[in-house]
Scaffold this motif. Sequence first.
Motif, PDB file in Angstrom:
ATOM      1  N   GLY A 180     102.947  87.189  18.929  1.00  0.00           N
ATOM      2  CA  GLY A 180     103.254  87.666  20.272  1.00  0.00           C
ATOM      3  C   GLY A 180     104.736  87.648  20.585  1.00  0.00           C
ATOM      4  N   SER A 181     105.480  86.782  19.903  1.00  0.00           N
ATOM      5  CA  SER A 181     106.920  86.705  20.145  1.00  0.00           C
ATOM      6  C   SER A 181     107.686  87.801  19.419  1.00  0.00           C
ATOM      7  CB  SER A 181     107.458  85.340  19.693  1.00  0.00           C
ATOM      8  OG  SER A 181     106.774  84.292  20.343  1.00  0.00           O
ATOM      9  N   LEU A 182     107.114  88.307  18.317  1.00  0.00           N
ATOM     10  CA  LEU A 182     107.852  89.249  17.477  1.00  0.00           C
ATOM     11  C   LEU A 182     108.199  90.555  18.192  1.00  0.00           C
ATOM     12  CD1 LEU A 182     109.051  89.710  14.710  1.00  0.00           C
ATOM     13  CD2 LEU A 182     106.830  90.576  13.934  1.00  0.00           C
ATOM     14  N   PRO A 183     107.251  91.203  18.889  1.00  0.00           N
ATOM     15  CA  PRO A 183     107.634  92.440  19.594  1.00  0.00           C
ATOM     16  C   PRO A 183     108.711  92.219  20.644  1.00  0.00           C
ATOM     17  CG  PRO A 183     105.246  92.251  19.435  1.00  0.00           C
ATOM     18  CD  PRO A 183     105.804  90.936  19.011  1.00  0.00           C
ATOM     19  N   LEU A 184     108.657  91.085  21.328  1.00  0.00           N
ATOM     20  CA  LEU A 184     109.685  90.796  22.321  1.00  0.00           C
ATOM     21  C   LEU A 184     111.062  90.650  21.681  1.00  0.00           C
ATOM     22  CD1 LEU A 184     107.802  88.187  24.557  1.00  0.00           C
ATOM     23  CD2 LEU A 184     108.320  90.566  25.124  1.00  0.00           C
ATOM     24  N   LEU A 185     111.117  89.951  20.549  1.00  0.00           N
ATOM     25  CA  LEU A 185     112.399  89.771  19.862  1.00  0.00           C
ATOM     26  C   LEU A 185     112.931  91.094  19.332  1.00  0.00           C
ATOM     27  CD1 LEU A 185     111.752  86.449  17.901  1.00  0.00           C
ATOM     28  CD2 LEU A 185     113.354  86.798  19.775  1.00  0.00           C
ATOM     29  N   VAL A 186     112.033  91.894  18.732  1.00  0.00           N
ATOM     30  CA  VAL A 186     112.455  93.200  18.200  1.00  0.00           C
ATOM     31  C   VAL A 186     112.964  94.093  19.323  1.00  0.00           C
ATOM     32  CG1 VAL A 186     111.669  95.303  17.050  1.00  0.00           C
ATOM     33  CG2 VAL A 186     110.975  93.062  16.167  1.00  0.00           C
ATOM     34  N   GLY A 187     112.243  94.100  20.448  1.00  0.00           N
ATOM     35  CA  GLY A 187     112.677  94.907  21.584  1.00  0.00           C
ATOM     36  C   GLY A 187     114.007  94.429  22.146  1.00  0.00           C
ATOM     37  N   PHE A 188     114.195  93.124  22.186  1.00  0.00           N
ATOM     38  CA  PHE A 188     115.447  92.573  22.697  1.00  0.00           C
ATOM     39  C   PHE A 188     116.626  92.995  21.823  1.00  0.00           C
ATOM     40  CE2 PHE A 188     118.629  89.163  22.767  1.00  0.00           C
ATOM     41  CZ  PHE A 188     118.910  89.088  24.122  1.00  0.00           C
ATOM     42  N   VAL A 189     116.451  92.870  20.502  1.00  0.00           N
ATOM     43  CA  VAL A 189     117.518  93.272  19.582  1.00  0.00           C
ATOM     44  C   VAL A 189     117.781  94.771  19.686  1.00  0.00           C
ATOM     45  CG1 VAL A 189     118.176  93.447  17.153  1.00  0.00           C
ATOM     46  CG2 VAL A 189     117.084  91.365  17.999  1.00  0.00           C
ATOM     47  N   GLY A 190     116.713  95.558  19.811  1.00  0.00           N
ATOM     48  CA  GLY A 190     116.882  97.004  19.939  1.00  0.00           C
ATOM     49  C   GLY A 190     117.657  97.372  21.201  1.00  0.00           C
ATOM     50  N   ILE A 191     117.361  96.709  22.301  1.00  0.00           N
ATOM     51  CA  ILE A 191     118.081  96.992  23.553  1.00  0.00           C
ATOM     52  C   ILE A 191     119.540  96.571  23.426  1.00  0.00           C
ATOM     53  CG2 ILE A 191     118.254  96.344  25.981  1.00  0.00           C
ATOM     54  CD1 ILE A 191     115.207  96.254  26.038  1.00  0.00           C
ATOM     55  N   TRP A 192     119.792  95.443  22.770  1.00  0.00           N
ATOM     56  CA  TRP A 192     121.187  95.031  22.572  1.00  0.00           C
ATOM     57  C   TRP A 192     121.948  96.057  21.736  1.00  0.00           C
ATOM     58  CZ3 TRP A 192     123.642  93.192  17.914  1.00  0.00           C
ATOM     59  CH2 TRP A 192     124.971  92.800  18.125  1.00  0.00           C
ATOM     60  N   LEU A 193     121.321  96.569  20.679  1.00  0.00           N
ATOM     61  CA  LEU A 193     121.980  97.592  19.856  1.00  0.00           C
ATOM     62  C   LEU A 193     122.249  98.855  20.671  1.00  0.00           C
ATOM     63  CD1 LEU A 193     120.048  97.216  16.478  1.00  0.00           C
ATOM     64  CD2 LEU A 193     122.384  96.477  16.996  1.00  0.00           C
ATOM     65  N   ALA A 194     121.310  99.213  21.549  1.00  0.00           N
ATOM     66  CA  ALA A 194     121.540 100.371  22.419  1.00  0.00           C
ATOM     67  C   ALA A 194     122.716 100.119  23.358  1.00  0.00           C
ATOM     68  CB  ALA A 194     120.272 100.683  23.215  1.00  0.00           C
ATOM     69  N   LEU A 195     122.828  98.901  23.855  1.00  0.00           N
ATOM     70  CA  LEU A 195     123.960  98.556  24.722  1.00  0.00           C
ATOM     71  C   LEU A 195     125.270  98.589  23.944  1.00  0.00           C
ATOM     72  CD1 LEU A 195     122.397  95.612  26.764  1.00  0.00           C
ATOM     73  CD2 LEU A 195     122.943  97.904  27.609  1.00  0.00           C
ATOM     74  N   VAL A 196     125.244  98.159  22.694  1.00  0.00           N
ATOM     75  CA  VAL A 196     126.445  98.234  21.862  1.00  0.00           C
ATOM     76  C   VAL A 196     126.849  99.694  21.649  1.00  0.00           C
ATOM     77  CG1 VAL A 196     127.372  97.808  19.552  1.00  0.00           C
ATOM     78  CG2 VAL A 196     126.062  96.025  20.722  1.00  0.00           C
TER      79      VAL A 196
END
Length: 306
Positions: free
Chosen positions: A256-272
């Motif tokens: 259950g934690s994995l999708p949240l972590l993947v989404g968080f990293v993806g959003i950070w990359l989009a912000l970068v």
Amino acid sequence: MTAAAGWLGRAAEAGRLAADRAELWVPGAIGSLAYIAWLPLVLVVASLPRVSDLTFLGADLYSSPLYPLNVLLLALLLALVVVIGCGLAALGEVFLLRELGDVRPARSLGNDTGLVLSILLVAGLPAAACLGAAALRLTATAPAVFTSPDIGGPLVVRVIVELAPFLVALAAALLVGQAWGAASIRRVLGEPAPTVRSALLAGLRDVVARPARRIGLSTVATLTDLIGAGLAFALLRVLWDPIQRDLAGKQPFSLGSLPLLVGFVGIWLALVLAAGMLHAWVSAWWSLELSSSIIDPSAAGGEVVP
């Protein structure tokens, strides 16, 4: 057209260029990562240090038998990190200027990156001097600041009061250094290329001749970076809170934690990537602003064409 209208017109033109050309965003993101794009992620995931943490850290450094050698070691490590960051920024800027068409890839990428790194390091010397002076001042006042945390107000306020003149000088040096570096970089990468010394002298003359426009642009660029970093921090903080609560549970690595972590990293990359677009806008604006005052190739001594 007034000078202000032309200045703002070039800003709008650079904005259209950065928005329409997605190939500029990745090299812009490389340069942005070297400056400030990494900071929101670190502050969110690692959390902000508390005032008490800073107080005890300062007290430990001062009371250590290695003082002041431990402070000097930390300063050397910080200097090494800054040099590595400048190298990454130089690489991103060369890629970006090549995409913008300001640089013909006649020389090798490594050679151009080395030239830009030299410019960045020299243009950053005034800021480094101000930072060093602030560090020396803080070292001299460390006994009063860190060993008496309950006297004279909160720690942060006392540190700011002690270092106020140095912080003002540091801010001014950063703005001037950014303008100086931007002007010098576009000269040293020109064809035929002047020496680094000639490019630095020509860039400095350009800033002195047009201080309001150059310092104004560097101020806008700095504020843009700070606002972008602040918005990124606010968004990442909201997204990290549920992940942090989930990771604090009994099964931090559950599926259950994995999708949240993947989404968080993806959003950070989009912000970068968004930060890269802003960096591309600023770089294109600098190129347009400086296009009428690039060093005359026939004058290696650094004549500036108005």
